[in-house]
Write an enzyme that holds these catalytic residues in place. Sequence first.
Site, PDB file in Angstrom:
ATOM      1  N   LYS A  53       0.904  -1.117   0.041  1.00  0.00           N
ATOM      2  CA  LYS A  53      -0.078  -0.072   0.054  1.00  0.00           C
ATOM      3  C   LYS A  53       0.838   1.255  -0.041  1.00  0.00           C
ATOM      4  O   LYS A  53       0.784   2.235  -0.669  1.00  0.00           O
ATOM      5  CB  LYS A  53      -0.824   0.157   1.212  1.00  0.00           C
ATOM      6  CG  LYS A  53      -1.949  -1.098   0.937  1.00  0.00           C
ATOM      7  CD  LYS A  53      -2.876  -1.426   2.481  1.00  0.00           C
ATOM      8  CE  LYS A  53      -3.887  -2.577   2.225  1.00  0.00           C
ATOM      9  NZ  LYS A  53      -4.510  -2.679   3.511  1.00  0.00           N
ATOM     10  N   GLN A  97      -4.497  -1.517   9.559  1.00  0.00           N
ATOM     11  CA  GLN A  97      -4.427  -2.864   8.978  1.00  0.00           C
ATOM     12  C   GLN A  97      -4.847  -4.087  10.084  1.00  0.00           C
ATOM     13  O   GLN A  97      -4.563  -4.118  11.183  1.00  0.00           O
ATOM     14  CB  GLN A  97      -2.950  -3.126   8.755  1.00  0.00           C
ATOM     15  CG  GLN A  97      -2.565  -4.661   7.978  1.00  0.00           C
ATOM     16  CD  GLN A  97      -3.063  -4.541   6.673  1.00  0.00           C
ATOM     17  OE1 GLN A  97      -3.061  -3.339   5.978  1.00  0.00           O
ATOM     18  NE2 GLN A  97      -3.993  -5.431   6.188  1.00  0.00           N
ATOM     19  N   ASP A 120     -10.843   3.160   4.239  1.00  0.00           N
ATOM     20  CA  ASP A 120     -11.332   1.491   4.023  1.00  0.00           C
ATOM     21  C   ASP A 120     -12.955   1.568   3.965  1.00  0.00           C
ATOM     22  O   ASP A 120     -13.429   0.176   3.496  1.00  0.00           O
ATOM     23  CB  ASP A 120     -10.989   0.460   5.296  1.00  0.00           C
ATOM     24  CG  ASP A 120      -9.480   0.196   4.895  1.00  0.00           C
ATOM     25  OD1 ASP A 120      -9.371  -0.203   3.810  1.00  0.00           O
ATOM     26  OD2 ASP A 120      -8.683  -0.316   5.662  1.00  0.00           O
TER      27      ASP A 120
END
Length: 287
Positions: A53, A97, A120
């Site tokens: 990422k 994460q 997200d």
Amino acid sequence: MSARLIDGNALSTSIRGQLAERAAVLKAKGVTPCLAVILVGEDPASQVYVRNKVNACEKIGMPSLQDVYPVDVDPAVVFARIAALNADPAVHGILVQLPLPKHFDATAVLAAIAPDKDVDGFHAENVGSLMQGKSRFIPCTPYGIMKMLASEGVRIAGAEAVVVGRSNIVGKPMAMLLLAQNATVTICHSQTIDLAFHTRRADILVAAIGRERMITGDMIKRGATVIDVGMNRYSSGPKQGKLCGDVDFDTAREVAGLITPVPGGVGPMTITMLLANTLESAERALQ
Ligand code: NDP
């Protein structure tokens, strides 16, 4: 018949090119889009995801911040960092994460992220907006899949869509997005009786299960579009240890009309849509 591949790498490259141009436009206006990534612990898969990422951000000229904490960190430290990032106008996206270590309440962590920086799309407020068809951030994997379907001109309205898997990050939002585009959607899960009965009806089949090559060619309708979200490893045979999906690619491609490979299908699109969400957030901040 052998299915045509939906090339996630090629589509990602093209979208990332457009994102880089938009990032340059923003920078010229004095806003540098920035993603902050928080990683707790040393899970090797999570480390790879975070590295990918961060690298993807760099490649389109988007800086990122990275906070890495030891596995036994006090959750209060992470909550304090999220609060600081929420308040920092130079940060447009915040990503924690997953999975988090067991002593964390993952729901509480996701709830601590400011909804307007939740790239997200996992915050309850953003989940609710998605349900109402007014999404601020679409979760990256289903968002990428919708882009893939659009790029291939797959007809969604009126189609029978079957999503196998009901996780909050893939299955459920995927089903909502297909429904919003007027597919007739069925969601299957581990308690579904006669999974093949459902999958064989699917014009669009999305497999988000996490089970090595579980969907075989005989479970697929001829000509269907098959999207394989799974990221598993061959457990035996000559390819042992190599990446494979939830779909048995070799038998599925003989029946399907369109199919995503693993690797090189949904995976790259997920990261691309994370970049897109961060950029959209920065563009909104400028407005
Ligand atoms: P989860 O484990 O959270 O969910 C898996 C789902 O599959 C559950 O809803 C479960 O049902 C269902 N399931 C499990 N076994 C069966 C079965 N035998 N028959 C039918 N359904 C079953 O996984 P995720 O949604 O997070 O991820 C799914 C896969 O996608 C994984 O391989 C993951 O690595 C991959 N992934 C890939 C991404 C990418 O970018 N390519 C991004 C995110 C995930 P139940 O709810 O009843 O337990």
